[in-house]
Write an enzyme that holds these catalytic residues in place. Structure first.
Site, PDB file in Angstrom:
ATOM      1  NE  ARG A  70      -6.398   1.948  -7.106  1.00  0.00           N
ATOM      2  CZ  ARG A  70      -5.636   2.785  -6.418  1.00  0.00           C
ATOM      3  NH1 ARG A  70      -5.972   4.052  -6.324  1.00  0.00           N
ATOM      4  NH2 ARG A  70      -4.525   2.362  -5.826  1.00  0.00           N
TER       5      ARG A  70
ATOM      6  CG  ASP B 133      -6.486   7.310 -10.761  1.00  0.00           C
ATOM      7  OD1 ASP B 133      -6.482   6.789  -9.616  1.00  0.00           O
ATOM      8  OD2 ASP B 133      -6.142   8.488 -10.971  1.00  0.00           O
TER       9      ASP B 133
ATOM     10  CD  GLU C  90      -5.547  -3.229 -11.004  1.00  0.00           C
ATOM     11  OE1 GLU C  90      -5.990  -2.124 -11.313  1.00  0.00           O
ATOM     12  OE2 GLU C  90      -5.424  -4.173 -11.798  1.00  0.00           O
TER      13      GLU C  90
ATOM     14  CB  SER D  98      -0.904   0.003   1.229  1.00  0.00           C
ATOM     15  OG  SER D  98      -1.856  -1.032   1.135  1.00  0.00           O
TER      16      SER D  98
HETATM   17  N1  CAA Z   1      -2.977  10.432 -10.237  1.00  0.00           N
HETATM   18  C1  CAA Z   1      -1.957  11.295 -10.432  1.00  0.00           C
HETATM   19  N2  CAA Z   1      -1.113  11.679  -9.451  1.00  0.00           N
HETATM   20  C2  CAA Z   1      -1.324  11.166  -8.232  1.00  0.00           C
HETATM   21  C3  CAA Z   1      -2.360  10.251  -7.948  1.00  0.00           C
HETATM   22  C4  CAA Z   1      -3.209   9.891  -9.018  1.00  0.00           C
HETATM   23  N3  CAA Z   1      -4.217   9.035  -8.820  1.00  0.00           N
HETATM   24  N4  CAA Z   1      -2.307   9.919  -6.640  1.00  0.00           N
HETATM   25  C5  CAA Z   1      -1.281  10.597  -6.103  1.00  0.00           C
HETATM   26  N5  CAA Z   1      -0.684  11.360  -7.065  1.00  0.00           N
HETATM   27  C6  CAA Z   1       0.436  12.255  -6.898  1.00  0.00           C
HETATM   28  C7  CAA Z   1       0.096  13.326  -5.881  1.00  0.00           C
HETATM   29  O1  CAA Z   1      -0.570  14.419  -6.491  1.00  0.00           O
HETATM   30  C8  CAA Z   1       1.457  13.713  -5.355  1.00  0.00           C
HETATM   31  O2  CAA Z   1       2.096  14.570  -6.267  1.00  0.00           O
HETATM   32  P1  CAA Z   1       2.804  15.954  -5.765  1.00  0.00           P
HETATM   33  O3  CAA Z   1       3.771  15.526  -4.681  1.00  0.00           O
HETATM   34  O4  CAA Z   1       3.489  16.478  -6.988  1.00  0.00           O
HETATM   35  O5  CAA Z   1       1.713  16.816  -5.258  1.00  0.00           O
HETATM   36  C9  CAA Z   1       2.229  12.385  -5.382  1.00  0.00           C
HETATM   37  O6  CAA Z   1       1.540  11.554  -6.341  1.00  0.00           O
HETATM   38  C10 CAA Z   1       2.243  11.682  -4.045  1.00  0.00           C
HETATM   39  O7  CAA Z   1       0.905  11.540  -3.605  1.00  0.00           O
HETATM   40  P2  CAA Z   1       0.554  11.144  -2.108  1.00  0.00           P
HETATM   41  O8  CAA Z   1       1.293  12.046  -1.181  1.00  0.00           O
HETATM   42  O9  CAA Z   1      -0.926  11.095  -1.997  1.00  0.00           O
HETATM   43  O10 CAA Z   1       1.194   9.688  -2.001  1.00  0.00           O
HETATM   44  P3  CAA Z   1       1.206   8.650  -0.813  1.00  0.00           P
HETATM   45  O11 CAA Z   1       2.580   8.108  -0.707  1.00  0.00           O
HETATM   46  O12 CAA Z   1       0.563   9.220   0.401  1.00  0.00           O
HETATM   47  O13 CAA Z   1       0.319   7.442  -1.391  1.00  0.00           O
HETATM   48  C11 CAA Z   1      -1.641   6.158  -1.921  1.00  0.00           C
HETATM   49  C12 CAA Z   1      -0.996   7.551  -1.724  1.00  0.00           C
HETATM   50  C13 CAA Z   1      -3.019   6.476  -2.448  1.00  0.00           C
HETATM   51  C14 CAA Z   1      -1.770   5.378  -0.631  1.00  0.00           C
HETATM   52  C15 CAA Z   1      -0.842   5.328  -2.947  1.00  0.00           C
HETATM   53  O14 CAA Z   1       0.424   4.953  -2.471  1.00  0.00           O
HETATM   54  C16 CAA Z   1      -1.591   4.064  -3.357  1.00  0.00           C
HETATM   55  O15 CAA Z   1      -2.494   4.119  -4.182  1.00  0.00           O
HETATM   56  N6  CAA Z   1      -1.195   2.900  -2.786  1.00  0.00           N
HETATM   57  C17 CAA Z   1      -1.746   1.625  -3.220  1.00  0.00           C
HETATM   58  C18 CAA Z   1      -0.882   1.043  -4.290  1.00  0.00           C
HETATM   59  C19 CAA Z   1      -1.588  -0.017  -5.067  1.00  0.00           C
HETATM   60  O16 CAA Z   1      -2.718   0.146  -5.515  1.00  0.00           O
HETATM   61  N7  CAA Z   1      -0.881  -1.120  -5.298  1.00  0.00           N
HETATM   62  C20 CAA Z   1      -1.375  -2.192  -6.111  1.00  0.00           C
HETATM   63  C21 CAA Z   1      -0.355  -2.498  -7.172  1.00  0.00           C
HETATM   64  S1  CAA Z   1      -0.890  -3.303  -8.615  1.00  0.00           S
HETATM   65  C22 CAA Z   1      -1.372  -4.840  -8.142  1.00  0.00           C
HETATM   66  O17 CAA Z   1      -2.235  -4.942  -7.357  1.00  0.00           O
HETATM   67  C23 CAA Z   1      -0.729  -6.054  -8.711  1.00  0.00           C
HETATM   68  C24 CAA Z   1      -1.199  -6.465 -10.031  1.00  0.00           C
HETATM   69  O18 CAA Z   1      -0.440  -7.044 -10.791  1.00  0.00           O
HETATM   70  C25 CAA Z   1      -2.607  -6.262 -10.422  1.00  0.00           C
END
Ligand code: CAA
Length: 396
Positions: free
Chosen positions: A254, A251, A378, A141
């Site tokens: 999801r 995005d 995801e 995460s």
């Molecule tokens: N679109 C564009 N930019 C984004 C964004 C998005 N959806 N979400 C965050 N950002 C940007 C932010 O704007 C920020 O940019 P700035 O610093 O320039 O302002 C930067 O990214 C950092 O954002 P956060 O401070 O919000 O980041 P965070 O470290 O707090 O993390 C989180 C946020 C939502 C928890 C993110 O880490 C997350 O989504 N984690 C889950 C990861 C995930 O889904 N993993 C699954 C992997 S795929 C899988 O499952 C395997 C497979 O094979 C299917």
């Protein structure tokens, strides 16, 4: 005079093309996937023949423009197809979703013309398999805390990658991987870069295939990089933009997982309605009892609410593509609600079926196992709630 403050909302329209696609996918899923799904679940084999056939139908690159070998359709088409494939078998839909939204979409959005032609076209046509690799053993995460590294070679022509990635969907079979790794650890999430990786190069090692509770025919593994040499021309987007690319791609992903969850829920629901009509107890079909009726009513309502949230996300994506904005909130809400609905519906489906629901003779126990992952991959339900709440509260 009325001045519109915002662009008028776009609408979603079900065209004749969508209807034709839906019919074709439904026929294919019922004829080619439904009969073999229990076998693939049992063996955990990868359904390569069907994936190739789905590629030939355009299902591995639904939103990829025709000039790049895809079906050239829109996100509504992607969602409609995902629901039908997931309804037949969640494993097939997992492979399809990674190829479409995590792999092709990312390269189409951020790749160069040459990268698109070389790496998107064969995957969109089902000749090659794509994967997306963000997670590591110690960073799931909290995706920005990865330990893998890419270091620029002295001549500036290559990056040398070392590290271990985990839970890579299609990892055991992928030909190409969109990989996120750290090029500048001092910069935190702004030090992450995305690369397009070819699997048949030295230093690319596939870990053991993970034995799993559900989606057993979708192969998952670790990927290990040992001095893997990737040319700078395979950087996807800009150096340091990897985290934003990963999040932007998720995005879109999801919405696909929400559609997958809806498909699994629909399959479990339809089996339950049929069973409630047929199964006799206390002198009549069990559907005459209010406790069963309550389950059917709640299952149906949550399914339709999921569909509405998914269409809302599709619409938000369409608007975002027109305005350059984001659809993060809508995608997270759709994924959260649809995946929790799939858990609820598949659980109630087993309850309605009683002992038969617990038996491998029927498909409902598979739906229950397959639904579980949609609340994890995801982005877990907890991460979706975090994204939604941060958005609403204006927090970061
Ligand atoms: N679109 C564009 N930019 C984004 C964004 C998005 N959806 N979400 C965050 N950002 C940007 C932010 O704007 C920020 O940019 P700035 O610093 O320039 O302002 C930067 O990214 C950092 O954002 P956060 O401070 O919000 O980041 P965070 O470290 O707090 O993390 C989180 C946020 C939502 C928890 C993110 O880490 C997350 O989504 N984690 C889950 C990861 C995930 O889904 N993993 C699954 C992997 S795929 C899988 O499952 C395997 C497979 O094979 C299917």
């Amino acid at each position: 005079m009325v001045v519109a403050k915002e662009p008028l909302p776009l609408t979603l329209e079900m065209t004749d093309e969508h209807e034709m696609l839906l019919q074709a996918v439904r026929d294919f899923a019922q004829k080619e996937i439904v009969p073999v799904a229990p076998h693939f679940d049992e063996t955990g084999d990868f359904p390569l023949d069907n994936i190739r056939k789905m590629g030939a139908m355009g299902l591995m690159g639904i939103e990829v423009p025709e000039e790049y070998g895809g079906a050239g359709m829109d996100t509504l088409a992607y969602v409609l197809a995902m629901v039908e494939i997931a309804k037949a078998d969640a494993s097939h839909s997992t492979i399809m979703s990674v190829n479409n939204s995590l792999y092709c979409h990312g390269i189409l959005k951020f790749g160069t013309e040459e990268q698109i032609r070389r790496y998107v076209t064969p995957v969109a046509q089902g000749e090659k398999i794509g994967a997306y690799s963000l997670t590591e053993p110690m960073s799931g995460s909290d995706a920005a805390t990865m330990l893998s590294r890419a270091v620029l070679s002295e001549d500036g022509q290559h990056y040398i990658i070392n590290g271990r990635k985990s839970w890579v969907t299609s990892g055991p079979v992928a030909d190409y991987v969109v990989l996120f790794t750290m090029t500048d650890p001092d910069k935190g999430n702004k030090g992450i870069t995305a690369f397009i990786i070819e699997a048949d190069q030295p230093g690319f090692i596939r870990g053991k295939k993970e034995p799993k509770l559900g989606i057993r025919a979708s192969a998952t593994s670790e990927l290990i990089f040992e001095n893997y040499k990737v040319p700078v021309s395979n950087v996807l987007g800009k150096v340091g933009d990897g985290f934003k690319i990963a999040m932007t791609v998720l995005d879109a992903g999801r919405i696909g997982i929400a559609a997958q969850a809806l498909g699994i829920a629909e399959a479990a629901y339809e089996a339950s309605v049929a069973y409630a009509r047929e199964r006799q107890a206390f002198g009549g079909p069990i559907g005459q009892f209010q406790m069963i009726q309550q389950k059917i009513a709640d299952m149906k309502t949550r399914i339709e609410a999921s569909r509405a949230l998914i269409y809302n996300a599709v619409l938000a994506k369409k608007r975002a593509m027109a305005t350059g904005g984001r659809f993060t909130l809508e995608a997270s809400m759709a994924k959260l609600f649809a995946s929790e609905t799939a858990a609820f519906v598949t659980d109630e489906a087993i309850q309605i079926h009683g002992g038969m629901g617990y038996s491998k003779e029927l498909n409902v126990e598979r739906y229950y196992r397959d639904a579980r992952i949609t609340r994890i991959y995801e982005g877990t339900s907890e991460v979706q709630r975090m994204v939604i709440a941060r958005n609403e509260l204006g927090l970061r």
